[in-house]
Design an enzyme around this catalytic site. Structure first.
Site, PDB file in Angstrom:
ATOM      1  N   ARG A 159      24.079  58.677  37.511  1.00 54.01           N
ATOM      2  CA  ARG A 159      25.537  58.813  37.372  1.00 54.01           C
ATOM      3  C   ARG A 159      25.782  60.181  36.762  1.00 54.01           C
ATOM      4  O   ARG A 159      25.298  60.472  35.668  1.00 54.01           O
ATOM      5  CB  ARG A 159      26.076  57.711  36.457  1.00 54.01           C
ATOM      6  CG  ARG A 159      27.510  57.946  36.011  1.00 54.01           C
ATOM      7  CD  ARG A 159      28.137  56.740  35.359  1.00 54.01           C
ATOM      8  NE  ARG A 159      28.385  55.705  36.350  1.00 54.01           N
ATOM      9  CZ  ARG A 159      29.150  54.634  36.130  1.00 54.01           C
ATOM     10  NH1 ARG A 159      29.747  54.459  34.962  1.00 54.01           N
ATOM     11  NH2 ARG A 159      29.332  53.734  37.068  1.00 54.01           N
ATOM     12  N   ASP A 205      42.177  51.439  40.921  1.00 55.50           N
ATOM     13  CA  ASP A 205      41.182  51.985  39.992  1.00 55.50           C
ATOM     14  C   ASP A 205      41.968  52.699  38.906  1.00 55.50           C
ATOM     15  O   ASP A 205      43.172  52.949  39.055  1.00 55.50           O
ATOM     16  CB  ASP A 205      40.246  52.955  40.760  1.00 55.50           C
ATOM     17  CG  ASP A 205      39.144  53.555  39.882  1.00 55.50           C
ATOM     18  OD1 ASP A 205      38.801  52.954  38.838  1.00 55.50           O
ATOM     19  OD2 ASP A 205      38.615  54.624  40.251  1.00 55.50           O
ATOM     20  N   ARG A 264      27.866  43.694  42.187  1.00 52.72           N
ATOM     21  CA  ARG A 264      27.107  44.922  41.913  1.00 52.72           C
ATOM     22  C   ARG A 264      25.618  44.600  41.858  1.00 52.72           C
ATOM     23  O   ARG A 264      24.792  45.314  42.414  1.00 52.72           O
ATOM     24  CB  ARG A 264      27.541  45.548  40.569  1.00 52.72           C
ATOM     25  CG  ARG A 264      28.947  46.123  40.542  1.00 52.72           C
ATOM     26  CD  ARG A 264      29.115  47.312  41.471  1.00 52.72           C
ATOM     27  NE  ARG A 264      28.193  48.397  41.187  1.00 52.72           N
ATOM     28  CZ  ARG A 264      28.387  49.338  40.262  1.00 52.72           C
ATOM     29  NH1 ARG A 264      29.506  49.368  39.570  1.00 52.72           N
ATOM     30  NH2 ARG A 264      27.500  50.301  40.067  1.00 52.72           N
ATOM     31  N   CYS A 270      37.368  47.922  40.370  1.00 55.19           N
ATOM     32  CA  CYS A 270      35.942  48.140  40.058  1.00 55.19           C
ATOM     33  C   CYS A 270      35.653  47.984  38.578  1.00 55.19           C
ATOM     34  O   CYS A 270      34.508  47.785  38.203  1.00 55.19           O
ATOM     35  CB  CYS A 270      35.512  49.514  40.564  1.00 55.19           C
ATOM     36  SG  CYS A 270      36.329  50.888  39.757  1.00 55.19           S
ATOM     37  N   GLN A 298      29.338  50.860  44.176  1.00 56.00           N
ATOM     38  CA  GLN A 298      30.503  50.012  43.940  1.00 56.00           C
ATOM     39  C   GLN A 298      31.075  49.524  45.268  1.00 56.00           C
ATOM     40  O   GLN A 298      31.457  48.365  45.405  1.00 56.00           O
ATOM     41  CB  GLN A 298      31.569  50.810  43.166  1.00 56.00           C
ATOM     42  CG  GLN A 298      32.830  50.009  42.887  1.00 56.00           C
ATOM     43  CD  GLN A 298      32.591  48.895  41.879  1.00 56.00           C
ATOM     44  OE1 GLN A 298      32.071  49.133  40.803  1.00 56.00           O
ATOM     45  NE2 GLN A 298      32.958  47.675  42.226  1.00 56.00           N
ATOM     46  N   HIS A 327      31.522  56.661  44.715  1.00 56.17           N
ATOM     47  CA  HIS A 327      30.918  55.541  43.976  1.00 56.17           C
ATOM     48  C   HIS A 327      30.408  54.527  45.005  1.00 56.17           C
ATOM     49  O   HIS A 327      30.905  53.412  45.115  1.00 56.17           O
ATOM     50  CB  HIS A 327      31.968  54.915  43.040  1.00 56.17           C
ATOM     51  CG  HIS A 327      31.393  54.065  41.946  1.00 56.17           C
ATOM     52  ND1 HIS A 327      30.045  53.843  41.787  1.00 56.17           N
ATOM     53  CD2 HIS A 327      31.997  53.363  40.948  1.00 56.17           C
ATOM     54  CE1 HIS A 327      29.850  53.059  40.734  1.00 56.17           C
ATOM     55  NE2 HIS A 327      31.015  52.740  40.214  1.00 56.17           N
TER      56      HIS A 327
HETATM   57  N1  NVA Z   1      37.214  56.417  38.992  1.00 57.35           N
HETATM   58  C1  NVA Z   1      36.534  55.843  37.850  1.00 57.35           C
HETATM   59  C2  NVA Z   1      35.595  54.757  38.261  1.00 57.35           C
HETATM   60  C3  NVA Z   1      34.934  54.036  37.118  1.00 57.35           C
HETATM   61  C4  NVA Z   1      33.922  53.013  37.540  1.00 57.35           C
HETATM   62  C5  NVA Z   1      35.815  56.939  37.094  1.00 57.35           C
HETATM   63  O1  NVA Z   1      35.201  57.790  37.727  1.00 57.35           O
HETATM   64  O2  NVA Z   1      35.880  56.950  35.858  1.00 57.35           O
HETATM   65  N1   CP Z   2      32.508  49.779  37.937  1.00 62.34           N
HETATM   66  C1   CP Z   2      31.629  50.485  37.222  1.00 62.34           C
HETATM   67  O1   CP Z   2      30.914  51.343  37.724  1.00 62.34           O
HETATM   68  O2   CP Z   2      31.593  50.147  35.896  1.00 62.34           O
HETATM   69  P1   CP Z   2      30.801  50.908  34.756  1.00 62.34           P
HETATM   70  O3   CP Z   2      31.449  52.250  34.571  1.00 62.34           O
HETATM   71  O4   CP Z   2      30.956  50.029  33.527  1.00 62.34           O
HETATM   72  O5   CP Z   2      29.370  51.049  35.165  1.00 62.34           O
END
Ligand code: NVA
Ligand code: CP
Length: 295
Positions: free
Chosen positions: A91, A214, A281, A253, A121, A118
């Site tokens: 990530r 989201d 997930r 998500c 997800q 993502h």
């Molecule tokens: N768009 C959000 C998704 C979190 C799972 C982010 O990137 O923070």
């Molecule tokens: N949806 C998701 O990726 O959650 P986290 O940021 O908690 O991993």
């Protein structure tokens, strides 16, 4: 050739279907590094548990405890990690970072969220649609909110790959990248899906099967000085909007900012399947790992 999963369209429609329907196997003692340059709850725990359940060895790495912060390159990290592990899940921020990692890794690299996508997800989301609606092909998904973020991009590419009709409703200043929209359109033309971008949340939702949203502020955007509340207010998923589509399922998500992009009434209401989505997930990632490095 090493297969990476950096964005949703790295799987063909047939491969995506295979991952969404396969029973996970075993990874036979293989080690998987799971690296976080941004916070996580679900992704971290679901990968760690999932790798262990597949008989693998999860190695969770908080990037703050590495040398990335003082400039070790992704290229060098990729070459080092490839000597220890059989896959790298990461990530991170810019998609150029994961691209560099993938270029130099000699093991598969999996995107656990970047600024751009993502895709893990999305696999869970598509699995949830199949679970509740029987299939993805021909179903209409309306995503409301930040059309320029990773989830919107992944809905466009992943949804089109799954043969869905993907509608994105976003304020003009937060519209999706035309390059992604056009790529999604290309994919949809082959899968029987379609892609539509609008500023009108009601138009997007009319007759849809799935409503998704989201956060309006993604990780890394907290201090960018942009108003990420006011422009999005008309795109909130609330009781009034859901009256239009009383049979649609609702996806988020997570983490949710209750009272912003989604109300308590909807999150905790009968149309919400967000915790099935969260559970998926685990299942989707186990299937993906089995597909990429399984035995
Ligand atoms: N768009 C959000 C998704 C979190 C799972 C982010 O990137 O923070
Ligand atoms: N949806 C998701 O990726 O959650 P986290 O940021 O908690 O991993």
């Amino acid at each position: 050739m090493i297969r990476h999963f950096l964005r949703d369209d790295d799987l063909t429609p047939a491969e995506q279907e295979q991952v969404l329907t396969m029973a996970p196997g075993t990874v036979g003692g293989k080690a998987v590094a799971v690296i976080f340059e941004k916070p996580s709850l679900r992704t971290r725990v679901s990968f760690e548990v999932g790798i262990a359940q597949l008989g693998g060895i999860p190695v969770i790495v908080d990037a703050r405890s590495t040398h990335f912060g003082r400039g070790e390159s992704m290229a060098d990290a990729a070459r080092a990690l490839s000597r220890y592990v059989d896959a790298i899940v990461i990530r991170t921020f810019e998609d150029t970072r994961i691209a560099e990692l993938a270029d130099y890794a000699t093991v598969p690299v999996i995107n656990a969220l970047t600024d751009g996508f993502h895709p893990c997800q999305l696999l869970a989301d598509l699995m949830t649609v199949r679970q509740h609606l029987g299939s993805t092909a021909g179903k209409t998904l309306a995503y409301l909110g930040d059309g320029a973020n990773n989830m919107a991009n992944s809905y466009l590419l992943g949804g089109a790959t799954a043969g869905m009709h993907v509608r994105i409703a976003a304020p003009t200043a937060f519209a999706p990248d035309p390059v992604i929209v056009s790529r999604a359109g290309e994919i949809a033309a082959a899968t029987g899906g379609s892609v539509k971008v609008t500023v009108d949340p009601w138009e997007a939702v009319a007759g849809c099967d799935v409503v998704a949203t989201d956060t309006w502020t993604s990780m890394g955007q907290e201090d960018d000085g942009i108003d990420r509340i006011t422009p999005f207010l008309p795109y909130q998923i609330n009781g009034a909007l859901l009256k239009e589509v009383p049979n649609a399922i609702v996806l988020h998500c997570l983490p949710a900012h209750r009272g912003e992009e989604i109300t308590d009434e909807v999150m905790d209401g009968p149309q919400s399947v967000v915790f099935d989505q969260t559970e998926n997930r685990l299942h989707a990632q186990k299937a993906l790992l089995s597909f990429l490095i399984g035995q």
